[in-house]
Design an enzyme around this catalytic site. Structure first.
Site, mmCIF file in Angstrom:
data_model
loop_
_atom_site.group_PDB
_atom_site.id
_atom_site.type_symbol
_atom_site.label_atom_id
_atom_site.label_comp_id
_atom_site.label_asym_id
_atom_site.label_seq_id
_atom_site.Cartn_x
_atom_site.Cartn_y
_atom_site.Cartn_z
ATOM 1 C CB SER A 142 -0.850 -0.018 1.275
ATOM 2 O OG SER A 142 -1.407 1.256 1.548
ATOM 3 C CE1 TYR A 155 -4.184 -2.079 5.238
ATOM 4 C CE2 TYR A 155 -3.018 -0.057 4.683
ATOM 5 C CZ TYR A 155 -3.761 -1.164 4.297
ATOM 6 O OH TYR A 155 -4.064 -1.347 2.960
HETATM 7 P P1 NAD Z 1 -11.323 -6.626 0.394
HETATM 8 O O1 NAD Z 1 -11.817 -6.382 1.764
HETATM 9 O O2 NAD Z 1 -12.206 -6.353 -0.778
HETATM 10 O O3 NAD Z 1 -10.787 -8.141 0.270
HETATM 11 C C1 NAD Z 1 -10.011 -8.735 1.261
HETATM 12 C C2 NAD Z 1 -9.854 -10.216 0.986
HETATM 13 O O4 NAD Z 1 -9.027 -10.782 2.016
HETATM 14 C C3 NAD Z 1 -11.168 -10.987 1.032
HETATM 15 O O5 NAD Z 1 -11.146 -11.997 0.042
HETATM 16 C C4 NAD Z 1 -11.152 -11.617 2.419
HETATM 17 O O6 NAD Z 1 -11.899 -12.826 2.500
HETATM 18 C C5 NAD Z 1 -9.666 -11.887 2.586
HETATM 19 N N1 NAD Z 1 -9.284 -12.037 4.001
HETATM 20 C C6 NAD Z 1 -9.357 -11.109 4.986
HETATM 21 N N2 NAD Z 1 -8.943 -11.626 6.152
HETATM 22 C C7 NAD Z 1 -8.606 -12.920 5.909
HETATM 23 C C8 NAD Z 1 -8.120 -13.997 6.715
HETATM 24 N N3 NAD Z 1 -7.915 -13.864 8.033
HETATM 25 N N4 NAD Z 1 -7.882 -15.188 6.128
HETATM 26 C C9 NAD Z 1 -8.111 -15.336 4.814
HETATM 27 N N5 NAD Z 1 -8.563 -14.377 4.004
HETATM 28 C C10 NAD Z 1 -8.806 -13.175 4.542
HETATM 29 O O7 NAD Z 1 -9.970 -5.767 0.300
HETATM 30 P P2 NAD Z 1 -9.138 -5.102 -0.912
HETATM 31 O O8 NAD Z 1 -9.354 -3.638 -0.839
HETATM 32 O O9 NAD Z 1 -9.335 -5.816 -2.189
HETATM 33 O O10 NAD Z 1 -7.675 -5.341 -0.333
HETATM 34 C C11 NAD Z 1 -6.754 -6.266 -0.859
HETATM 35 C C12 NAD Z 1 -5.354 -5.818 -0.465
HETATM 36 O O11 NAD Z 1 -5.093 -4.539 -1.017
HETATM 37 C C13 NAD Z 1 -5.153 -5.670 1.053
HETATM 38 O O12 NAD Z 1 -3.902 -6.200 1.408
HETATM 39 C C14 NAD Z 1 -5.197 -4.169 1.260
HETATM 40 O O13 NAD Z 1 -4.447 -3.784 2.383
HETATM 41 C C15 NAD Z 1 -4.566 -3.687 -0.027
HETATM 42 N N6 NAD Z 1 -4.867 -2.294 -0.356
HETATM 43 C C16 NAD Z 1 -6.155 -1.856 -0.518
HETATM 44 C C17 NAD Z 1 -6.391 -0.517 -0.809
HETATM 45 C C18 NAD Z 1 -7.774 0.035 -0.998
HETATM 46 O O14 NAD Z 1 -7.928 1.258 -1.058
HETATM 47 N N7 NAD Z 1 -8.811 -0.784 -1.088
HETATM 48 C C19 NAD Z 1 -5.311 0.361 -0.939
HETATM 49 C C20 NAD Z 1 -4.012 -0.122 -0.788
HETATM 50 C C21 NAD Z 1 -3.809 -1.448 -0.491
#
Ligand code: NAD
Length: 260
Positions: A142, A155
């Site tokens: 991130s 985080y």
């Molecule tokens: P999301 O909430 O849409 O998806 C998260 C996924 O992780 C889901 O499939 C969930 O089932 C899985 N998950 C969560 N906890 C779990 C556990 N204990 N065991 C197994 N699976 C688990 O999130 P997203 O926004 O698609 O995020 C994906 C990645 O991108 C993350 O690492 C997040 O930190 C990173 N990210 C997101 C953003 C944003 O703005 N959305 C920005 C930068 C980085």
């Protein structure tokens, strides 16, 4: 271009992971779909992918907060596919609170899921990649792997850790045809950030659309969220042979957030 490859994408039942799974399967990769959803939902996704892309798909609902469940998942993958070529460490959670008031169990969960899981998975995946002299690991970090923000101690610590882990892995595997990179998105339109939008709307007494715009422009010069597909396409590029010299990098995809 990814025919005969096997790709594990953690957290691929939602958001960035799901979009990435579609893009890799479209290129012919066999896929392990993974996430914390009911088995029925996971199996439905598996069927959808198999029908649409004609690839082999496995579903895992391993809770990656538990290293034993990671071990079991990795064993299942080895037994089913006998190889693993691509790992996208993507699953992640968020919780926002000041350090003073941060619940200890949330700290532990974020470090376990957003950082330690990537270590445990790499430890088992790298030997399989090395064996075939080809491998790709993409750690979804991130902007918070590069800079901080208030109320995101766990985080930010986990994502900075993931960026560091990426560098070490890249150095260790550089001569083995295996690249390890981190990507560092800014705001992305996914369910992960819904809580932050709702909280801001409540605080400011505004609606969701207004709160979303504020949340973005507070930090990010480009006043729009990226789509999960845009993030997935960067991941896909890092999986190509063309990208073989990119390793150990932490690539921002953040609308100039970290340019400031
Ligand atoms: P999301 O909430 O849409 O998806 C998260 C996924 O992780 C889901 O499939 C969930 O089932 C899985 N998950 C969560 N906890 C779990 C556990 N204990 N065991 C197994 N699976 C688990 O999130 P997203 O926004 O698609 O995020 C994906 C990645 O991108 C993350 O690492 C997040 O930190 C990173 N990210 C997101 C953003 C944003 O703005 N959305 C920005 C930068 C980085």
């Amino acid at each position: 271009a990814l025919k005969e490859k096997v790709a594990l994408i953690t957290g691929s039942t939602s958001g960035i992971g799901l979009a990435t799974a579609h893009l890799l399967a479209e290129q012919g990769a066999n896929i392990i779909i993974h996430g914390l959803v009911p088995i029925s939902e996971g199996l439905e996704l598996k069927q959808q992918f198999e029908d649409k892309y004609g690839v082999k798909v496995m579903f895992s609902d391993a809770n990656i907060a538990e290293s034993e469940q990671i071990d079991l998942m990795m064993l299942n993958i080895k037994n089913t596919f006998k190889q693993l070529d691509i790992v996208v460490n993507n699953a992640g959670i968020q919780y926002t609170e000041t350090i003073e008031n941060f619940p200890r169990e949330k700290w532990n969960a974020i470090i376990a899921i957003n950082l330690s899981a990537a270590f445990h998975i790499m430890q088992q995946a790298l030997p399989l990649m090395k064996e075939r002299k080809w491998g790709r690991v993409i750690n979804v970090a991130s902007v918070h792997g590069l800079v901080g923000s208030a109320k995101k101690s766990a985080y930010v610590a986990a994502k900075h850790g993931l960026v560091g882990l990426t560098k070490v892995a890249a150095i260790e595997e550089a001569a083995n045809g295996v690249t390890i990179n981190a990507i560092c998105p800014g705001w992305v339109e996914t369910p992960l950030i819904n809580n932050q939008i709702a909280e801001l709307a409540k605080q400011q007494g505004t609606n969701i659309t207004e709160a979303k715009h504020q949340l973005i422009t507070n930090k990010q010069p480009l006043p729009a969220m990226a789509t999960p597909e845009q993030i997935g396409n960067l991941i896909l590029f890092l999986c190509t042979d063309t990208a073989r010299s990119i390793t150990g990098a932490s690539l921002p995809i953040d609308g100039a957030w970290t340019s400031q």
